[in-house]
Design a protein around this motif. Sequence first.
Motif, PDB file in Angstrom:
ATOM      1  N   LYS A  12       9.285  13.379   5.936  1.00  0.00           N
ATOM      2  CA  LYS A  12       8.669  13.414   4.626  1.00  0.00           C
ATOM      3  C   LYS A  12       7.435  12.514   4.692  1.00  0.00           C
ATOM      4  O   LYS A  12       7.516  11.379   5.175  1.00  0.00           O
ATOM      5  N   TYR A  13       6.312  13.041   4.210  1.00  0.00           N
ATOM      6  CA  TYR A  13       5.083  12.264   4.325  1.00  0.00           C
ATOM      7  C   TYR A  13       4.037  12.760   3.335  1.00  0.00           C
ATOM      8  O   TYR A  13       4.122  13.871   2.799  1.00  0.00           O
ATOM      9  N   VAL A  14       3.059  11.903   3.112  1.00  0.00           N
ATOM     10  CA  VAL A  14       1.887  12.257   2.322  1.00  0.00           C
ATOM     11  C   VAL A  14       0.724  12.439   3.280  1.00  0.00           C
ATOM     12  O   VAL A  14       0.584  11.677   4.253  1.00  0.00           O
ATOM     13  N   GLU A  15      -0.109  13.431   3.032  1.00  0.00           N
ATOM     14  CA  GLU A  15      -1.313  13.631   3.836  1.00  0.00           C
ATOM     15  C   GLU A  15      -2.422  14.135   2.922  1.00  0.00           C
ATOM     16  O   GLU A  15      -2.307  15.201   2.329  1.00  0.00           O
ATOM     17  N   GLU A  16      -3.460  13.323   2.794  1.00  0.00           N
ATOM     18  CA  GLU A  16      -4.564  13.651   1.893  1.00  0.00           C
ATOM     19  C   GLU A  16      -5.894  13.404   2.597  1.00  0.00           C
ATOM     20  O   GLU A  16      -6.063  12.409   3.312  1.00  0.00           O
ATOM     21  N   GLY A  17      -6.860  14.288   2.393  1.00  0.00           N
ATOM     22  CA  GLY A  17      -8.217  14.074   2.865  1.00  0.00           C
ATOM     23  C   GLY A  17      -8.451  14.495   4.301  1.00  0.00           C
ATOM     24  O   GLY A  17      -7.532  14.931   5.013  1.00  0.00           O
ATOM     25  N   GLN A  18      -9.704  14.341   4.731  1.00  0.00           N
ATOM     26  CA  GLN A  18     -10.144  14.679   6.081  1.00  0.00           C
ATOM     27  C   GLN A  18     -10.990  13.541   6.627  1.00  0.00           C
ATOM     28  O   GLN A  18     -11.633  12.817   5.874  1.00  0.00           O
ATOM     29  N   GLY A  19     -10.987  13.406   7.960  1.00  0.00           N
ATOM     30  CA  GLY A  19     -11.808  12.382   8.597  1.00  0.00           C
ATOM     31  C   GLY A  19     -10.986  11.512   9.520  1.00  0.00           C
ATOM     32  O   GLY A  19      -9.896  11.920   9.968  1.00  0.00           O
ATOM     33  N   PRO A  20     -11.469  10.302   9.821  1.00  0.00           N
ATOM     34  CA  PRO A  20     -10.696   9.369  10.651  1.00  0.00           C
ATOM     35  C   PRO A  20      -9.324   9.114  10.024  1.00  0.00           C
ATOM     36  O   PRO A  20      -9.180   9.145   8.805  1.00  0.00           O
ATOM     37  N   ILE A  21      -8.344   8.870  10.870  1.00  0.00           N
ATOM     38  CA  ILE A  21      -6.958   8.765  10.392  1.00  0.00           C
ATOM     39  C   ILE A  21      -6.651   7.353   9.900  1.00  0.00           C
ATOM     40  O   ILE A  21      -6.840   6.367  10.615  1.00  0.00           O
ATOM     41  N   LEU A  22      -6.153   7.266   8.674  1.00  0.00           N
ATOM     42  CA  LEU A  22      -5.675   6.033   8.061  1.00  0.00           C
ATOM     43  C   LEU A  22      -4.165   6.203   7.878  1.00  0.00           C
ATOM     44  O   LEU A  22      -3.726   6.992   7.041  1.00  0.00           O
ATOM     45  N   LEU A  23      -3.378   5.488   8.669  1.00  0.00           N
ATOM     46  CA  LEU A  23      -1.910   5.598   8.610  1.00  0.00           C
ATOM     47  C   LEU A  23      -1.361   4.395   7.853  1.00  0.00           C
ATOM     48  O   LEU A  23      -1.569   3.256   8.262  1.00  0.00           O
ATOM     49  N   LEU A  24      -0.652   4.644   6.740  1.00  0.00           N
ATOM     50  CA  LEU A  24      -0.140   3.580   5.876  1.00  0.00           C
ATOM     51  C   LEU A  24       1.371   3.449   6.018  1.00  0.00           C
ATOM     52  O   LEU A  24       2.086   4.451   6.009  1.00  0.00           O
ATOM     53  N   LEU A  25       1.849   2.212   6.125  1.00  0.00           N
ATOM     54  CA  LEU A  25       3.284   1.946   6.303  1.00  0.00           C
ATOM     55  C   LEU A  25       3.785   1.032   5.185  1.00  0.00           C
ATOM     56  O   LEU A  25       3.289  -0.086   5.021  1.00  0.00           O
ATOM     57  N   LYS A  79       2.829  14.683  14.826  1.00  0.00           N
ATOM     58  CA  LYS A  79       1.613  15.029  14.092  1.00  0.00           C
ATOM     59  C   LYS A  79       0.365  15.039  14.984  1.00  0.00           C
ATOM     60  O   LYS A  79      -0.706  15.440  14.549  1.00  0.00           O
ATOM     61  N   GLY A  80       0.519  14.584  16.217  1.00  0.00           N
ATOM     62  CA  GLY A  80      -0.614  14.551  17.136  1.00  0.00           C
ATOM     63  C   GLY A  80      -1.712  13.592  16.695  1.00  0.00           C
ATOM     64  O   GLY A  80      -2.902  13.860  16.887  1.00  0.00           O
ATOM     65  N   LEU A  81      -1.324  12.453  16.120  1.00  0.00           N
ATOM     66  CA  LEU A  81      -2.295  11.489  15.603  1.00  0.00           C
ATOM     67  C   LEU A  81      -2.818  10.603  16.735  1.00  0.00           C
ATOM     68  O   LEU A  81      -2.093  10.270  17.662  1.00  0.00           O
ATOM     69  N   ASP A  82      -4.091  10.237  16.636  1.00  0.00           N
ATOM     70  CA  ASP A  82      -4.722   9.412  17.665  1.00  0.00           C
ATOM     71  C   ASP A  82      -5.867   8.633  17.034  1.00  0.00           C
ATOM     72  O   ASP A  82      -6.333   8.959  15.946  1.00  0.00           O
ATOM     73  N   ASN A  83      -6.291   7.584  17.707  1.00  0.00           N
ATOM     74  CA  ASN A  83      -7.452   6.813  17.250  1.00  0.00           C
ATOM     75  C   ASN A  83      -7.272   6.389  15.789  1.00  0.00           C
ATOM     76  O   ASN A  83      -8.169   6.542  14.958  1.00  0.00           O
ATOM     77  N   MET A  84      -6.092   5.847  15.479  1.00  0.00           N
ATOM     78  CA  MET A  84      -5.701   5.569  14.096  1.00  0.00           C
ATOM     79  C   MET A  84      -6.147   4.191  13.620  1.00  0.00           C
ATOM     80  O   MET A  84      -6.224   3.247  14.403  1.00  0.00           O
ATOM     81  N   ILE A  85      -6.396   4.103  12.316  1.00  0.00           N
ATOM     82  CA  ILE A  85      -6.499   2.825  11.622  1.00  0.00           C
ATOM     83  C   ILE A  85      -5.155   2.638  10.929  1.00  0.00           C
ATOM     84  O   ILE A  85      -4.780   3.428  10.065  1.00  0.00           O
ATOM     85  N   LEU A  86      -4.413   1.641  11.328  1.00  0.00           N
ATOM     86  CA  LEU A  86      -3.038   1.470  10.869  1.00  0.00           C
ATOM     87  C   LEU A  86      -2.973   0.322   9.867  1.00  0.00           C
ATOM     88  O   LEU A  86      -3.402  -0.791  10.166  1.00  0.00           O
ATOM     89  N   ILE A  87      -2.455   0.603   8.661  1.00  0.00           N
ATOM     90  CA  ILE A  87      -2.311  -0.420   7.619  1.00  0.00           C
ATOM     91  C   ILE A  87      -0.831  -0.566   7.270  1.00  0.00           C
ATOM     92  O   ILE A  87      -0.176   0.421   6.925  1.00  0.00           O
ATOM     93  N   GLY A  88      -0.305  -1.797   7.350  1.00  0.00           N
ATOM     94  CA  GLY A  88       1.102  -2.026   7.032  1.00  0.00           C
ATOM     95  C   GLY A  88       1.286  -3.184   6.074  1.00  0.00           C
ATOM     96  O   GLY A  88       0.665  -4.242   6.231  1.00  0.00           O
ATOM     97  N   ASN A  89       2.144  -2.963   5.076  1.00  0.00           N
ATOM     98  CA  ASN A  89       2.504  -4.016   4.127  1.00  0.00           C
ATOM     99  C   ASN A  89       3.933  -4.472   4.384  1.00  0.00           C
ATOM    100  O   ASN A  89       4.831  -3.648   4.552  1.00  0.00           O
ATOM    101  N   SER A  90       4.138  -5.795   4.440  1.00  0.00           N
ATOM    102  CA  SER A  90       5.474  -6.370   4.547  1.00  0.00           C
ATOM    103  C   SER A  90       6.194  -5.844   5.798  1.00  0.00           C
ATOM    104  O   SER A  90       5.674  -5.964   6.909  1.00  0.00           O
TER     105      SER A  90
END
Length: 249
Positions: A12-25, A79-90
Motif C-alpha cells: 500500500k503506497y501513495v504516489e503523486e507527481g513526476q520527476g526526481p523521486i522523493l521517498l517519504l517514511l 517499484k524500480g526506484l533509484d537515485n532517490m531523495i529519502l526523507i524519514g521522520n522518527s
Amino acid sequence: MALSVKEENGYKYVEEGQGPILLLLHGLFGALSNWEAVVGGFSDRYRVVIPMLPIYEMPIREAGLEGLSRFLKEFVDFKGLDNMILIGNSLGGHVGLLYTLNNQEKVKKLILTGSSGLFEDSMGGSYPKRGNYDYIRERVAYTFYDPKVATKDLIDEVFDITNSIPKCLRIVAIAKSAQRNNLADEIPNIKVPTLLVWGLNDTITPPLVAHEFNRLIPNSELRFIDKCCHAPMMEHPEKFNEIVSEFLG
C-alpha cells in the motif's frame, strides 16, 4: 490535500507527481496524513512515493528494524526506484538510515527529521495503556509544541491502534528494536549529502540528538525550527518545505 492510496502486489503506497523521486517514511504512530503538506508542496516537480510501513501487520517475529528495512528494500526493488531523495521522520528516519547504509548507490540525498537511531524517548518503549483515552491524548499532544496540532482525529487514530492487543505487541517489539539498534558506530559511513531538520523543542529526540547526528554524519547540515517538537512537517509545514527546497537546490 487528500492522499489516494494505491495497492499493488501486497504493498500500500501513495504516489503523486513526476520527476526526481522523493521517498517519504513515516514513524511508529505515523500516518500518511503526516506528509500531506510535503506531497502538496513537492508533487508538482517531484515523484513523491510514500510506502505504508507494515508496522501493524508484519509477523510478530519479524516486528523490528530488520524486518522494516527488508520491507523497504523489497518495495524499492519492486517499484524500480533509484537515485532517490529519502526523507524519514522518527522511526522512518531510522529505517531510512539503515537502508542508506546498505544501499548508498540508490540514495542521492538523505533528509532526517526527529529521527531515532541514536536516542529517543517514546511512548512505544513501554506497553501503551489500552482503553485510557486521556493518557493517549496526553502522549499524542506531547509530540507537538502546540497541543492543538494533536487533533481529535489524530488522537482517535492512535487510541484505536492502542486498543488492539496484536498491534500493541508489534509497537512494543519495534520500539524496543529501535532502542537496541543504535547506529552511532555505523552512520559515519554515510557519504550522501544529509539534511537534519529538527524541532528546537523536540521532547522525543531532543536537540542534543540532532547535534550528535550532525557530528557523526560527515556531509550533513543541521537546521532547527523554533516552537516545534517532533514532527516539523506537521507543525511548521511551510518552513519545513522551504528548508527542504533550499537543500534540494
